[in-house]
Design an enzyme around this catalytic site. Structure first.
Site, short mmCIF file in Angstrom:
data_model
loop_
_atom_site.label_atom_id
_atom_site.label_comp_id
_atom_site.label_asym_id
_atom_site.label_seq_id
_atom_site.Cartn_x
_atom_site.Cartn_y
_atom_site.Cartn_z
N ASP A 1 0.85 -1.19 0.00
CA ASP A 1 0.00 0.00 0.00
C ASP A 1 0.88 1.24 0.00
O ASP A 1 2.05 1.19 0.40
CB ASP A 1 -0.94 0.03 1.21
CG ASP A 1 -2.05 1.06 1.03
OD1 ASP A 1 -3.00 0.76 0.28
OD2 ASP A 1 -1.94 2.16 1.58
N GLN A 2 0.29 2.33 -0.44
CA GLN A 2 1.02 3.59 -0.51
C GLN A 2 0.13 4.73 -0.03
O GLN A 2 -1.03 4.84 -0.42
CB GLN A 2 1.46 3.86 -1.95
CG GLN A 2 2.40 5.04 -2.12
CD GLN A 2 2.82 5.20 -3.57
OE1 GLN A 2 2.01 5.49 -4.43
NE2 GLN A 2 4.09 5.00 -3.85
#
EC number: 3.6.1.9
Length: 200
Positions: free
Chosen positions: A77-78
């Protein structure tokens, strides 16, 4: 000789898949069923910081697939952080314009979290935080960029795609280029070598 374990990317992201493809990592894709908004809201309510929140999201994506699929599962995830605030992907081109105008002439960070499970148990985590320095832009330049880049940029949390026209918006990036794209490749490759997925 042992048979290499199956590798699964728990993501619907085309750029993450392209990163693994480029390094010729053998893998399949299963998109996880995860309510990201619920996780983010709960993390905020619990006072959890953005790095931990990114890791919670990566772990949730990883385990959504690893809990029912054997082998090595990669979740990532970012989160974009600018001036202490987290940003989600823009929902419209108008929001994308506002995002770029807000961040132009300044720096922001992209928090990239990876969680990897082996046979249903998380065995490895990695966190990277590259810093991006956006150059000063006029509203006219931003309008041209948005017109040429098109709505595809709405898939990017920063409203840019650094691997495409978005590169023109920046003066400098400090940190892992692959982490900017959404998957820190070099530490992940090291893990896959240790797991005997890759010969070198």
């Amino acid at each position: 000789m042992t048979t290499p374990q199956r590798v699964i990317l728990a993501s619907g992201s085309s750029i993450r898949a392209a990163i693994l493809d480029g390094a010729e990592v053998p893998f399949g894709v299963i998109k996880p069923n995860v309510d990201e908004d619920e996780i983010k809201q709960q993390a905020q309510a619990d006072g959890i910081d953005l790095e931990q929140t990114a890791m919670l999201l990566a772990e949730a994506k990883c385990m959504a697939v690893a809990s029912r699929e054997p082998g090595i599962v990669i979740g990532s995830d970012q989160i974009m952080e600018f001036e202490g605030r987290a940003y989600d992907k823009p929902k419209s081109m108008a929001e994308a314009k506002s995002r770029i105008l807000e961040t132009q002439g300044a720096s922001h960070t992209l928090i990239n979290a990876i969680a990897v499970a082996r046979d249903g148990e998380i065995v490895w985590r990695n966190l990277d935080r590259p810093t991006l320095y956006m150059r000063s832009l006029t509203e006219h330049e931003v309008d041209i960029y948005l017109r040429e880049a098109g709505p595809e940029i709405l898939h990017s949390v920063g409203a840019y795609q650094i691997e495409k026209l978005g590169a023109r918006l920046f003066d400098q990036i400090v940190g892992d280029h692959y982490a900017v794209l959404g998957l820190s490749l070099f530490p992940l490759l090291a893990l896959l070598r240790r797991e005997n997925i890759l010969a070198y």
